[in-house]
Structures are given as structure tokens and as C-alpha cells.
Design a protein around this motif. Structure first.
Motif, PDB file in Angstrom:
ATOM      1  N   PRO A   1      85.397 -42.232  77.132  1.00 17.21           N
ATOM      2  CA  PRO A   1      84.328 -42.111  78.131  1.00 17.21           C
ATOM      3  C   PRO A   1      84.705 -42.842  79.421  1.00 17.21           C
ATOM      4  CG  PRO A   1      83.718 -43.648  76.393  1.00 17.21           C
ATOM      5  CD  PRO A   1      84.966 -42.956  75.945  1.00 17.21           C
ATOM      6  N   LYS A   2      84.187 -42.342  80.532  1.00 16.52           N
ATOM      7  CA  LYS A   2      84.553 -42.875  81.840  1.00 16.52           C
ATOM      8  C   LYS A   2      83.548 -43.944  82.278  1.00 16.52           C
ATOM      9  CE  LYS A   2      86.568 -40.076  84.433  1.00 16.52           C
ATOM     10  NZ  LYS A   2      87.044 -39.000  85.322  1.00 16.52           N
ATOM     11  N   PRO A   3      83.966 -45.183  82.398  1.00 15.12           N
ATOM     12  CA  PRO A   3      83.029 -46.234  82.808  1.00 15.12           C
ATOM     13  C   PRO A   3      82.597 -46.093  84.270  1.00 15.12           C
ATOM     14  CG  PRO A   3      85.254 -47.115  82.575  1.00 15.12           C
ATOM     15  CD  PRO A   3      85.311 -45.693  82.141  1.00 15.12           C
ATOM     16  N   ARG A   4      81.452 -46.683  84.590  1.00 16.86           N
ATOM     17  CA  ARG A   4      80.963 -46.730  85.975  1.00 16.86           C
ATOM     18  C   ARG A   4      81.164 -48.135  86.525  1.00 16.86           C
ATOM     19  NH1 ARG A   4      78.590 -43.581  88.545  1.00 16.86           N
ATOM     20  NH2 ARG A   4      78.006 -41.474  87.922  1.00 16.86           N
ATOM     21  N   ARG A   5      81.539 -48.185  87.773  1.00 12.32           N
ATOM     22  CA  ARG A   5      81.694 -49.484  88.424  1.00 12.32           C
ATOM     23  C   ARG A   5      80.988 -49.456  89.766  1.00 12.32           C
ATOM     24  NH1 ARG A   5      88.190 -50.594  87.794  1.00 12.32           N
ATOM     25  NH2 ARG A   5      88.368 -50.082  85.568  1.00 12.32           N
ATOM     26  N   ASP A   6      80.662 -50.670  90.259  1.00 14.42           N
ATOM     27  CA  ASP A   6      80.033 -50.805  91.570  1.00 14.42           C
ATOM     28  C   ASP A   6      80.902 -51.656  92.469  1.00 14.42           C
ATOM     29  OD1 ASP A   6      77.417 -49.473  91.027  1.00 14.42           O
ATOM     30  OD2 ASP A   6      77.370 -51.012  89.459  1.00 14.42           O
ATOM     31  N   GLY A   7      80.861 -51.379  93.749  1.00 12.16           N
ATOM     32  CA  GLY A   7      81.637 -52.153  94.705  1.00 12.16           C
ATOM     33  C   GLY A   7      80.961 -52.209  96.055  1.00 12.16           C
TER      34      GLY A   7
END
Length: 334
Positions: A227-233
DNA sequence: CAATCGTGGGG
DNA sequence: TCCCCAAGATT
């Protein structure tokens, strides 16, 4: 089987092959520089995406010597938007090795090609076969798909890769292995497609085990993907006197070596204001990047300041080009 | 060996 | 909309 397959495929290719800017016409001598450049650009990248970049690179840098003499920053900017920027870093390194240590001529065999930066197992075989007429076993994603169907290989990729190499070896002809490789790739692109292969037009259909069983759609079998993780920046748009602050990203890692907006830490103390966010999907994670904007009352002389009117020429990778578009909107609204 | 590394198009 | 995929290499 092996002879039948190569003859059927080469006959089909002689009539139905694609015309591509890097592909020599019959009777022409292929240019190793153009073959190499196209192979690097085509790594994990579609023909349609590569075309304009190939045209731009070959008109600006017609030879490996010309490319070797270019500045890193020029080449990285010219590559911007094509993705997988390690390819551009390796491209420069490879051009300089060929120009400096090989008299401007690419090695004409797999083993020596394989030693050059950015040239791995597939690319060394492709260049040796296509540019130098060597017999080489060329296996890319197209060939994996065609061969897995031809032989109904049930083992999942990537574990089945060695098996597919061995099977491809059995159908690779002693001569014209460059044409054979390109024919396999054209076949995979136009007929033996991932979803709904057009077996009715396939020159290999009479020899295809999956076709015989009616199971062509299940190949190639692949391992389940993570699964593709989500990240914030956070990125920062800091402007002063019609210029915006840019940074050169570290040579390694994500978007390495590319110009970008500052991220993570604010480039100055200022009255930062929210200007929305951009969603961007990379290969192994999805990113939501907020944009904070501010006007600076001074211009840090050590920083890179780019004229906003010409931001399109900065050579920003797509994520930052989109953020820069947001920054420009914020500016015009202010 | 498994993770990392972009982007845009198609179903 | 979401998922799949592409002329893979490097560590």
C-alpha cells in the motif's frame, strides 16, 4: 519454436514497426549516442513522454562530447519534468566517462557498457544489440509480458525474472537480435498489451501457450504491491523584487540535484501566509504539500533568486512547478 | 534482496 | 476516482 518465433516476429516487424526519432531506417547506421540517450530516457518512461525531451536534448547536444561539456545545471533543468532524476545525474557522468576515457566512442559490448553509470543489465543488452549488432538477450517489461504469455509462466514477477531471461534466450536469434528486441517491444506496446491483448493481430499467436489456453489476460503474474503511504510537507514561496527564492536539492534522494522551492524549514523569518496545497503522487508515496508565501524585505545574497516572470525556465520538477504556479497566483492576487 | 526513485496516460 | 503501468538502475 525458437526459430519460428523469431522469423514470425521479424517478418511482422519489417512491415509494422514504429518510426521513432532514435531508430535507424533500414540501411542506416545507428548512432550509439542517440541509442544510448533514448534508452536512458525510456527507462520506466513512455515513448510519448520521451519524444519532446529526446528532440530537445539532441538538438542542444548533438554528440556525447557536446553533452559532456554541458553544465550539470543545464542538463538537470533540461531533464525537469521527465522524472527519475538519478538518470540525469548518471547521464552526465556517463557522457563524461565516454568523452574522457573512451575517446568519445561508446563501448561496443555488453560487459563494458555495463560498467558505465546508469547502464544496467537491460540497457547494456539493448545498446549492444541495437547500436552494435551484438547478440544480446534484451528483457524489459514488454518482453516479460510477451514471454510470460508465450510460455504461460505462472511464477510471479519479480521472482520469475531469471526464468524469463532464460526463455527469452531460447527465442533470441543469432543475428538481428537488435531488430528482434525492438520487435518484441513494439509487439508488447501495440498488440500484446497489459489489459486486453489483440491476439487476432499477433504474429506469435499460433505459438502462444497462453493464447491456446485462453488465459493471456492473467500474465504476467505479479506479486502483490505494498500500500502507498501518505505524507505531508511544507514548501515556501519567498519573493523579493520580482524574484523567488530557490534551492538546489541535495545530490541524492528524492528529486536529487534539482532546483526547488525551500521545504521543511522556512528560508527566512517573515509573515507567512497559507496559499493552499498541492497533492502529488510519487512512485512509493502520496504527498500533500502546503504552500506558505511571504514577501521578503531583503535579498539574502547567498541564495538563489529566480525572476518570477521566467519561472517556467528554471527547470523545476513537476511538484515544484505546480507549487510555483500557486505562488504566482498568490502574488497576482496580492 | 527489498526499498528507493517521477510522471502522465489509459481503463 | 483510483489503480495500473512504463525501453530499470542503484544501494
Amino acid at each position: 519454436m525458437s526459430v519460428d518465433a523469431s522469423i514470425a516476429l521479424l517478418s511482422w516487424y519489417a512491415v509494422d514497426k514504429r518510426q521513432l526519432p532514435w531508430r535507424a531506417e533500414p540501411g542506416e547506421t545507428p548512432d550509439p549516442y542517440r541509442i544510448w540517450l533514448s534508452e536512458i530516457m525510456l527507462q520506466q518512461t513512455t515513448v510519448a513522454a520521451v519524444r519532446p525531451y529526446f528532440d530537445k536534448f539532441t538538438s542542444r547536444w548533438p554528440s556525447v562530447e557536446a553533452l559532456a561539456a554541458a553544465e550539470d545545471s543545464e542538463i538537470m533543468a533540461a531533464w525537469a519534468g521527465l522524472g527519475y532524476y538519478a538518470r540525469a545525474r548518471n547521464l552526465v557522468a556517463c557522457a563524461r566517462r565516454v568523452a574522457g576515457e573512451h575517446g568519445g566512442r561508446f563501448p561496443d559490448n555488453e560487459a563494458e557498457l555495463r560498467k558505465l553509470p546508469g547502464i544496467g543489465r537491460y540497457t547494456a543488452a539493448a545498446i549492444a544489440a541495437i547500436a552494435f549488432g551484438r547478440r544480446a538477450v534484451v528483457v524489459d517489461a514488454n518482453v516479460e509480458r510477451v514471454v510470460s504469455r508465450l510460455f504461460a509462466v505462472d511464477a510471479p514477477l519479480p521472482g520469475a525474472r531469471e526464468r524469463l531471461y532464460a526463455l527469452t534466450e531460447t527465442i533470441t536469434p543469432e543475428t538481428q537480435s537488435g531488430d528482434f528486441a525492438q520487435a518484441m517491444m513494439d509487439l508488447g506496446s501495440a498488440i500484446c498489451t497489459p489489459r486486453a491483448p489483440d491476439c487476432g493481430r499477433c504474429p506469435l499467436a499460433p505459438l502462444c501457450a497462453a493464447r491456446a489456453a485462453g488465459t493471456q489476460a492473467i500474465y504476467p503474474v505479479k506479486a502483490a504491491k505494498a500500500p502507498k503511504p501518505r505524507r505531508d510537507g511544507v514548501a515556501y514561496w519567498l519573493e523579493h523584487d520580482g524574484h523567488v527564492r530557490l534551492v538546489r536539492r541535495p545530490a541524492k534522494g528524492l528529486l536529487g540535484g534539482m532546483l526547488a522551492l525551500p521545504t521543511d524549514d522556512a528560508p527566512a523569518e517573515a509573515a507567512w501566509r497559507e496559499a493552499g496545497s498541492v497533492d502529488h503522487v510519487f512512485t512509493h508515496f502520496a504527498l500533500t504539500m502546503r504552500l506558505l508565501c511571504a514577501e521578503s524585505d531583503r535579498r539574502d545574497p547567498d541564495g538563489i533568486w529566480w525572476p518570477i516572470a521566467r519561472i517556467g525556465e528554471a527547470g523545476l520538477p513537476t511538484l515544484f512547478a505546480r507549487l510555483a504556479a500557486r505562488g504566482s497566483e498568490w502574488r497576482n492576487a496580492a
